[in-house]
Design a protein around this motif. Structure first.
Motif, short mmCIF file in Angstrom:
data_model
loop_
_atom_site.label_atom_id
_atom_site.label_comp_id
_atom_site.label_asym_id
_atom_site.label_seq_id
_atom_site.Cartn_x
_atom_site.Cartn_y
_atom_site.Cartn_z
N UNK A 1 4.69 7.45 -0.01
CA UNK A 1 3.64 7.85 -0.96
C UNK A 1 2.58 6.76 -0.92
N UNK A 2 1.46 6.99 -0.21
CA UNK A 2 0.41 5.96 -0.12
C UNK A 2 -0.23 5.72 -1.47
N UNK A 3 -0.66 4.47 -1.69
CA UNK A 3 -1.31 4.12 -2.94
C UNK A 3 -2.72 4.70 -3.04
N UNK A 4 -3.43 4.73 -1.92
CA UNK A 4 -4.86 5.06 -1.94
C UNK A 4 -5.16 6.44 -1.39
N UNK B 1 0.78 -1.23 0.00
CA UNK B 1 0.00 0.00 0.00
C UNK B 1 0.81 1.27 0.00
N UNK B 2 2.12 1.20 -0.22
CA UNK B 2 2.93 2.41 -0.08
C UNK B 2 4.25 2.26 -0.84
N UNK B 3 4.73 3.38 -1.38
CA UNK B 3 6.05 3.45 -1.99
C UNK B 3 6.93 4.34 -1.12
N UNK B 4 8.11 3.85 -0.77
CA UNK B 4 9.03 4.61 0.07
C UNK B 4 10.24 5.04 -0.76
N UNK B 5 10.64 6.29 -0.56
CA UNK B 5 11.76 6.85 -1.29
C UNK B 5 12.75 7.48 -0.33
N UNK B 6 14.01 7.42 -0.73
CA UNK B 6 15.08 8.06 0.02
C UNK B 6 16.00 8.77 -0.96
N UNK C 1 -4.03 10.71 -2.01
CA UNK C 1 -3.24 11.63 -2.83
C UNK C 1 -2.37 12.59 -2.00
N UNK C 2 -1.48 12.01 -1.21
CA UNK C 2 -0.59 12.82 -0.37
C UNK C 2 0.80 12.20 -0.39
N UNK C 3 1.77 12.94 0.17
CA UNK C 3 3.10 12.42 0.40
C UNK C 3 3.50 12.81 1.82
N UNK C 4 4.02 11.85 2.56
CA UNK C 4 4.49 12.09 3.92
C UNK C 4 6.01 12.23 3.86
N UNK C 5 6.53 13.31 4.41
CA UNK C 5 7.94 13.65 4.22
C UNK C 5 8.61 13.95 5.55
N UNK D 1 6.77 13.65 10.62
CA UNK D 1 6.53 13.76 9.18
C UNK D 1 5.57 14.89 8.85
N UNK D 2 5.81 15.55 7.75
CA UNK D 2 4.90 16.57 7.23
C UNK D 2 4.15 15.97 6.04
N UNK D 3 2.89 16.31 5.92
CA UNK D 3 2.04 15.76 4.86
C UNK D 3 1.70 16.86 3.88
N UNK D 4 1.91 16.56 2.58
CA UNK D 4 1.62 17.51 1.51
C UNK D 4 0.73 16.84 0.48
#
Length: 380
Positions: free
Chosen positions: A246-249, A172-177, A251-255, A306-309
């Motif tokens: 980046x959750x799949x379901x 359910x999520x994609x993680x990036x670094x 429309x936000x990104x947690x940073x 985390x901040x959510x955008x």
């Protein structure tokens, strides 16, 4: 297999049409010099120029071709001496001995050169393979997002340096670094490997983003201290990083930003790039600056907020290191990244990374002052 392909490519270059010129031209010289020598006055002798044919062959061909041209040149000198009836004269004998000696020298030189080339090919293939394991290519897709990345090391012959990036899929999520080790080029690869190893070890777990960053921080602190040189201050080594979910379901990104340059968010065509400034940024990884409670217990994941955008469908995130945002031209001016990407807001991720890389290269005049890494993420 990499070594074999490189070696075959090297040999193929020598057998190509342009490589054959290195054999044709010397043969023409070997024929032309004795012929011209025949029509010149007796006091003018060109046969000593036959060594030029051997030298030209040694530049572009291998030891066998060099030995062949050397033998033909010696034969041409003997024929010229016989034709002039001067073969046993002191001058021709000296020329013959000199040509033989130079030919042998060039044959040995080409053998040593080819051996060095093979060693270089093997060393380069091992280096490329090792660096490819450390900094793996990102997938083109990860869940509902499309990824495109570009990397350039400050070292001209290296494929990895002090910048890094990685991606991981969890349910359910994609993680990036994306991160930047203090320092640049080859000396910083060990720190790069520590950060990437820690991320890959924990990113696939179903743990919250703050716990993931806390795990990476612990691993980086241990790694930097463990692998520091005896006279090196580990406290001067750190890593800036941005870690996101980046959750799949949704429309936000947690940073979570650990002292890293803020990502840029691109919406539709004509919209300016939005800088994602985290309200509560964390210190760079490896510094060990984390709050403790009254009992002296490390705050751990609690200090990573985390901040959510918003990250709507069709939007793009531009993640980068300071090798791009702080790239200077001859006048000392920084590359205007936010301004330039705003003009390309409708570009696909692959096109966007290529445009940025090309403009940065033109902006700096091709100089490699720092490592450079960037990722463009598009939610499809």
């Amino acid at each position: 297999m990499i070594t074999t392909s490189l070696a075959e490519a090297l040999r193929g270059r020598r057998r190509s049409a342009s490589g054959r010129l290195w054999l044709v031209v010397p043969l023409l010289l070997v024929v032309a010099i004795p012929v011209a020598d025949r029509f010149l006055p007796p006091d003018i002798h060109l046969a000593h120029l036959l060594v030029v044919a051997v030298a030209i062959t040694a530049v572009g061909r291998g030891p066998r071709a060099t030995a062949l041209i050397g033998a033909v040149a010696v034969l041409a000198l003997v024929c010229a001496g016989l034709e002039r009836r001067t073969l046993v004269t002191e001058s021709v004998l000296v020329e013959l001995a000199a040509l033989l000696a130079v030919s042998v020298f060039f044959v040995l030189f080409t053998r040593l050169r080819d051996r060095r080339e093979r060693e270089l090919v093997r060393a380069r293939s091992v280096s490329d393979a090792a660096q490819g394991v450390v900094l793996r290519p990102l997938p083109e897709r990860a869940g509902p997002v499309t990824l495109a990345a570009r990397y350039r090391s400050a070292e001209a012959d290296a494929t990895i340096g002090g910048d890094l990036y990685a991606a991981a899929r969890v349910p359910g999520c994609t993680r990036l670094l994306i991160g930047d080790v203090r320092g640049k080029g080859l000396p910083s690869i060990s720190d790069t490997a520590i950060v990437l190893g820690a991320f890959r070890a924990a990113a696939h777990r179903r743990i919250p983003l703050p716990e993931l960053v806390a795990y990476i921080e612990d691993a980086v602190r241990w790694g930097l201290a463990e692998f520091s040189e005896p006279n090196e201050d580990a406290a001067e080594r750190f890593v800036t990083a941005a870690v996101m979910d980046i959750p799949d379901d949704e429309p936000v990104v947690h940073l979570i930003s650990c002292g890293h340059p803020p990502p840029l968010l691109l919406g539709g065509c004509g919209e300016k790039a939005l800088t994602l400034m985290v309200p509560e940024p964390s210190p760079p990884l490896g510094l060990g600056v984390r709050p403790v409670d009254a009992k002296g217990v490390d705050g751990g994941a609690a200090c990573y907020v985390p901040a959510t955008f918003p990250f709507e469908h069709g939007a793009r995130l531009v993640l980068y290191t300071d090798g791009i945002s702080e790239a200077r031209n001859a006048d000392g001016e920084f590359y205007p990244l936010a301004e330039r990407v705003s003009a390309w807001a409708d570009s696909t991720p692959g096109v966007l990374v290529e445009r940025i890389a090309a403009e940065v290269r033109a902006h700096t005049g091709g100089r490699r002052d720092d490592d450079m890494a960037m990722i463009v993420v598009q939610r499809d």
